[in-house]
Design a protein around this motif. Structure first.
Motif, mmCIF file in Angstrom:
data_model
loop_
_atom_site.group_PDB
_atom_site.id
_atom_site.type_symbol
_atom_site.label_atom_id
_atom_site.label_comp_id
_atom_site.label_asym_id
_atom_site.label_seq_id
_atom_site.Cartn_x
_atom_site.Cartn_y
_atom_site.Cartn_z
ATOM 1 N N GLN A 123 3.389 -5.313 -23.834
ATOM 2 C CA GLN A 123 3.300 -4.160 -22.939
ATOM 3 C C GLN A 123 3.820 -4.556 -21.559
ATOM 4 O O GLN A 123 3.696 -5.707 -21.145
ATOM 5 N N THR B 21 3.889 -5.242 -17.638
ATOM 6 C CA THR B 21 2.800 -5.769 -16.822
ATOM 7 C C THR B 21 2.512 -4.921 -15.595
ATOM 8 O O THR B 21 1.601 -5.225 -14.860
ATOM 9 N N GLY B 22 3.268 -3.895 -15.288
ATOM 10 C CA GLY B 22 3.030 -3.056 -14.112
ATOM 11 C C GLY B 22 1.700 -2.326 -14.223
ATOM 12 O O GLY B 22 1.379 -1.762 -15.252
ATOM 13 N N ARG B 23 0.907 -2.353 -13.108
ATOM 14 C CA ARG B 23 -0.380 -1.669 -13.107
ATOM 15 C C ARG B 23 -0.272 -0.432 -12.237
ATOM 16 O O ARG B 23 0.380 -0.441 -11.206
ATOM 17 N N LYS B 24 -0.965 0.594 -12.642
ATOM 18 C CA LYS B 24 -1.027 1.797 -11.833
ATOM 19 C C LYS B 24 -2.238 1.686 -10.920
ATOM 20 O O LYS B 24 -3.301 1.235 -11.339
ATOM 21 N N LEU B 25 -2.092 2.084 -9.660
ATOM 22 C CA LEU B 25 -3.205 2.067 -8.722
ATOM 23 C C LEU B 25 -4.030 3.331 -8.902
ATOM 24 O O LEU B 25 -3.495 4.434 -8.931
ATOM 25 N N SER B 26 -5.315 3.150 -8.991
ATOM 26 C CA SER B 26 -6.194 4.305 -9.141
ATOM 27 C C SER B 26 -6.417 4.955 -7.786
ATOM 28 O O SER B 26 -6.177 4.365 -6.726
ATOM 29 N N THR C 290 -8.784 2.864 -5.619
ATOM 30 C CA THR C 290 -8.152 1.709 -4.987
ATOM 31 C C THR C 290 -7.329 2.135 -3.778
ATOM 32 O O THR C 290 -7.395 1.500 -2.720
#
Length: 169
Positions: A53, A55-60, A63
């Motif tokens: 998958q 590795t980019g994370r979405k900011l909630s 946050t």
């Protein structure tokens, strides 16, 4: 009695050398075709590997909100520090002062450039310590700066001090 003709022996027993064996279809009875759905490609395991998958994370929202609060608090703290740098606490001998209020209990003294038109007083002496009465403050300024005209005391905010001031001419 006659023997039946040979029909392909998987173990090649009893056949003369050099005679080709007949291929047998796979157990299902159907020949496997590469790329056919439902069948893994030859040589592969029963399941194909899953691609990794991203590795980019979405900011909630939480946050982002917390980051905005930290930035706002830091901005207020820096702004408070910058505006407090020019108050009486930072005054030194020879600095010029401006009175921001007509209230004698809180004159709101601030350090200004001596060339500034707002400059009203010159600091003759800055003395560390608490001077709770006007008499004590005046006697201390008399011993430190003979030609003083005004005293300013500050206490209770960490360091107590006394400023001896005179009018800027």
């Amino acid at each position: 009695m006659t023997t039946p003709p040979p029909q392909g022996n998987p173990f090649a027993q009893g056949q003369p050398a050099g005679q080709p064996q007949a291929p047998y279809p796979p157990q299902g009875g159907y020949p496997q075709q590469p790329g056919q759905p439902g069948f893994p490609p030859q040589g592969a395991g029963p399941y194909a590997p899953v691609p990794p998958q991203p590795t980019g994370r979405k900011l909630s929202f939480k946050t982002i909100k917390n980051i905005a609060i930290v930035i706002a608090v830091a901005g207020i703290a820096i702004g408070g520090y910058i505006t407090s740098r020019d108050d009486a606490k930072t005054a030194a001998v020879g600095d010029c002062m401006h009175r921001g209020s007509t209230n004698d209990n809180n004159p709101d003294l601030e350090v200004v450039e001596c060339s500034d038109a707002k400059a009203q007083y010159v600091v003759l002496a800055k003395i560390e310590g608490a001077y709770l009465t006007q008499t004590l403050a005046s006697s201390k300024c008399e011993s430190e700066a003979k030609d003083f005209q005004y005293t300013y005391t500050e206490s209770g905010d960490g360091k107590d001090f006394l400023l001896c001031l005179k009018d800027k001419k």
